[in-house]
Each structure stands twice: as structure tokens, then as C-alpha cells.
Design a protein around this motif. Structure first.
Motif, PDB file in Angstrom:
ATOM      1  N   THR A  97      23.056 -32.065 -40.565  1.00  0.00           N
ATOM      2  CA  THR A  97      21.638 -32.243 -40.926  1.00  0.00           C
ATOM      3  C   THR A  97      20.895 -33.177 -39.980  1.00  0.00           C
ATOM      4  N   GLY A  98      21.629 -34.062 -39.295  1.00  0.00           N
ATOM      5  CA  GLY A  98      20.975 -34.950 -38.325  1.00  0.00           C
ATOM      6  C   GLY A  98      20.238 -34.144 -37.260  1.00  0.00           C
TER       7      GLY A  98
ATOM      8  N   ALA B  11      14.835 -41.026 -36.148  1.00  0.00           N
ATOM      9  CA  ALA B  11      14.891 -42.054 -37.191  1.00  0.00           C
ATOM     10  C   ALA B  11      13.490 -42.308 -37.764  1.00  0.00           C
TER      11      ALA B  11
ATOM     12  N   ARG C 267      22.987 -38.434 -44.017  1.00  0.00           N
ATOM     13  CA  ARG C 267      22.862 -39.769 -44.585  1.00  0.00           C
ATOM     14  C   ARG C 267      22.708 -39.735 -46.106  1.00  0.00           C
ATOM     15  N   ASP C 268      22.177 -38.595 -46.604  1.00  0.00           N
ATOM     16  CA  ASP C 268      21.802 -38.513 -48.022  1.00  0.00           C
ATOM     17  C   ASP C 268      22.384 -37.269 -48.685  1.00  0.00           C
ATOM     18  N   ILE C 269      23.451 -36.727 -48.131  1.00  0.00           N
ATOM     19  CA  ILE C 269      23.971 -35.462 -48.666  1.00  0.00           C
ATOM     20  C   ILE C 269      24.559 -35.676 -50.067  1.00  0.00           C
TER      21      ILE C 269
ATOM     22  N   ARG D 157      18.945 -48.688 -35.116  1.00  0.00           N
ATOM     23  CA  ARG D 157      18.983 -47.452 -35.896  1.00  0.00           C
ATOM     24  C   ARG D 157      19.629 -47.678 -37.268  1.00  0.00           C
TER      25      ARG D 157
HETATM   26  O1   DC Z   1      23.201 -38.293 -37.413  1.00  0.00           O
HETATM   27  P1   DC Z   1      22.125 -38.322 -36.375  1.00  0.00           P
HETATM   28  O2   DC Z   1      22.232 -39.503 -35.441  1.00  0.00           O
HETATM   29  O3   DC Z   1      22.033 -37.040 -35.615  1.00  0.00           O
HETATM   30  O4   DC Z   1      20.742 -38.473 -37.197  1.00  0.00           O
HETATM   31  C1   DC Z   1      19.497 -38.625 -36.560  1.00  0.00           C
HETATM   32  C2   DC Z   1      18.537 -39.399 -37.480  1.00  0.00           C
HETATM   33  O5   DC Z   1      18.217 -38.607 -38.616  1.00  0.00           O
HETATM   34  C3   DC Z   1      19.103 -40.719 -38.006  1.00  0.00           C
HETATM   35  O6   DC Z   1      18.272 -41.799 -37.648  1.00  0.00           O
HETATM   36  C4   DC Z   1      19.115 -40.607 -39.497  1.00  0.00           C
HETATM   37  C5   DC Z   1      18.357 -39.349 -39.803  1.00  0.00           C
HETATM   38  N1   DC Z   1      19.050 -38.540 -40.806  1.00  0.00           N
HETATM   39  C6   DC Z   1      18.662 -38.687 -42.120  1.00  0.00           C
HETATM   40  O7   DC Z   1      17.792 -39.511 -42.401  1.00  0.00           O
HETATM   41  N2   DC Z   1      19.209 -37.916 -43.079  1.00  0.00           N
HETATM   42  C7   DC Z   1      20.162 -37.018 -42.779  1.00  0.00           C
HETATM   43  N3   DC Z   1      20.687 -36.269 -43.758  1.00  0.00           N
HETATM   44  C8   DC Z   1      20.608 -36.873 -41.444  1.00  0.00           C
HETATM   45  C9   DC Z   1      20.026 -37.674 -40.478  1.00  0.00           C
END
Ligand code: DC
Length: 221
Positions: free
Chosen positions: A31-32, A96, A126-128, A176
Motif C-alpha cells: 500500500t505504500g 508522507a 502502516r494502518d492495515i 519520516r
Molecule cells: O512504506 P512506504 O515507505 O512505501 O510508504 C510511503 C509513505 O506512505 C509513508 O510515509 C507512510 C505512508 N503510508 C501510509 O500512511 N499508510 C500505508 N498503509 C502505507 C504507507
């Protein structure tokens, strides 16, 4: 079955999630890269990431697909393979900011729920485990020491960008972490029922093996 893997930047989530998905023959959703894709599009369109409504419109109109690749899966954005460009630190920083936008999160979370609807999916972010799939069958929260995570990132990009120092990466990672943990909407917090794994002293193989054991038997649909 839905497996949720959350954790801070550089905790090894995406490498581990991809390996687990391929071993279990599950779909993998990173999801990032969806937040990164919105950030990339906004940058192309010269939209300031702070312009909430315009950024939300980007999220509403963008098309993001995941396709199997050789080593890593591909991220196709509006028909274009953006896999390598999305991984840069510049896009990470912009992502971010974009990820703190409530409307963007609503749109992307709905898409993620749709992508996981048929089950047998590994999703990382981050929020799955807290927001996207609070009823996921297994939830993991991967952590690692901040210096170790910066070291991993440094090693990853050293070959391509030898000018980027460890200190710079460490500083960006701290920033971050702060942004992810302190935003108002869906900040990075472990789900109460998640399994916390500290990967500081572990190699990828050990992490994957432990998680597969904890996941246990998997039934095909
Ligand atoms: O995991 P990543 O570094 O590719 O994520 C990029 C940005 O997206 C990171 O700052 C956090 C955000 N993110 C989020 O808020 N929720 C998610 N489910 C995935 C990533």
C-alpha cells in the motif's frame, strides 16, 4: 485469509511481505506504493502536496495496479510502469505528506479493501491491521532499531546513489518516522492484536520462516 503487515519505514515489511505472498501463493499489495503513486502524480502535475483538495482529486482519478514482475512486483500507474521511480527518497518524503491527507486516505483505503475482498492476500503498510482490515486473520507489526533500518536503506541505495551518506538517510528516516507516528489521521500504531516482531538482529529468511510458522496452515479458496 488476509495477512496484515505493518511497521515503520525500513523495517523489512515489503521484502518479507512479498516473500510470504509468493510462498503461500497469495496476492501481494504494497500500500505504500499507492501513496507514493499519488505523490508522484502530484509532482508531475506541479501540485503542491499541501493543497489538500487538489491532491485528493489526484487520488480519486488515479489508476493503480499491481502486476507480477521478475524479482519485485510491478506498480502500474495510469498504464505506466513506475516501479523504479516510486522508490526514491524524494517520492517517499512527498508520500508522507500526501498520506496525512484524510480524503486521500479514504479513497486509497477503499481501494485496498476492494483489492483484498476476495481474500488470500498479504497487504503491508502502516494502518492495515488497524483501519484497512481490522478483522485480518493474522496481523504482524515489524520493528527494528532506527540505526539498523537506516543502515539497510543505505545499503540498498548505495550502488545507485553513492553520494547519499548514511547520516542523510538516518536524518530522513527520523523525520519520516516522526511524520508517520504523529499525523492526525491513522498514525502508525500497532493493532492491539498484532504480533510484534523485532527484526534488528534477524535476517530476512528467519523473519519469513517465523511468520509462516505463525500463520499456520492455509486453505485455498
Ligand atoms: O512504506 P512506504 O515507505 O512505501 O510508504 C510511503 C509513505 O506512505 C509513508 O510515509 C507512510 C505512508 N503510508 C501510509 O500512511 N499508510 C500505508 N498503509 C502505507 C504507507
Amino acid at each position: 485469509m488476509i495477512i496484515a503487515i505493518d511497521g515503520p519505514a525500513g523495517s523489512g515489511k515489503s521484502t518479507v511481505a512479498q516473500l510470504i505472498a509468493s510462498r503461500l501463493n497469495f496476492k501481494y499489495i504494497e500500500t505504500g506504493s499507492m501513496y507514493r503513486a499519488v505523490a508522484w502524480k502530484a509532482l508531475q502535475a506541479k501540485i503542491n502536496p499541501e493543497e489538500q483538495e487538489r491532491i485528493a482529486e489526484v487520488a480519486r482519478t488515479i489508476s493503480i495496479e499491481f502486476q507480477p514482475g521478475n524479482e519485485r512486483q510491478k506498480v502500474i500507474v495510469d498504464g505506466e510502469d513506475l516501479t523504479p521511480v516510486l522508490k526514491t527518497e524524494t517520492i517517499g518524503r512527498l508520500a508522507a505528506v500526501v498520506a496525512a491527507n484524510k480524503a486521500v486516505r479514504e479513497v486509497l483505503v477503499a481501494q485496498q479493501q476492494d483489492m483484498g475482498r476476495n481474500g488470500n492476500v498479504v497487504m503491508d503498510g502502516r494502518d492495515i491491521g488497524t483501519v484497512v482490515f481490522p478483522d485480518a486473520d493474522k496481523k504482524f507489526f515489524l520493528v527494528a532499531d532506527q540505526k539498523e533500518r537506516a543502515q539497510r536503506r543505505h545499503q540498498e541505495i548505495r550502488a545507485k546513489s553513492p553520494e547519499v551518506t548514511f547520516e542523510k538517510i538516518y536524518e530522513q528516516l527520523q523525520q519520516r518516522d516522526f511524520e508517520d507516528e504523529n499525523r492526525e489521521v491513522s498514525p502508525l500504531v500497532p493493532a492491539k492484536d498484532s504480533i510484534r516482531l523485532d527484526t534488528t538482529q534477524m535476517n530476512i529468511e528467519d523473519v519469513v520462516a517465523q511468520m509462516i510458522e505463525m500463520i499456520g496452515p492455509v486453505h485455498s479458496p
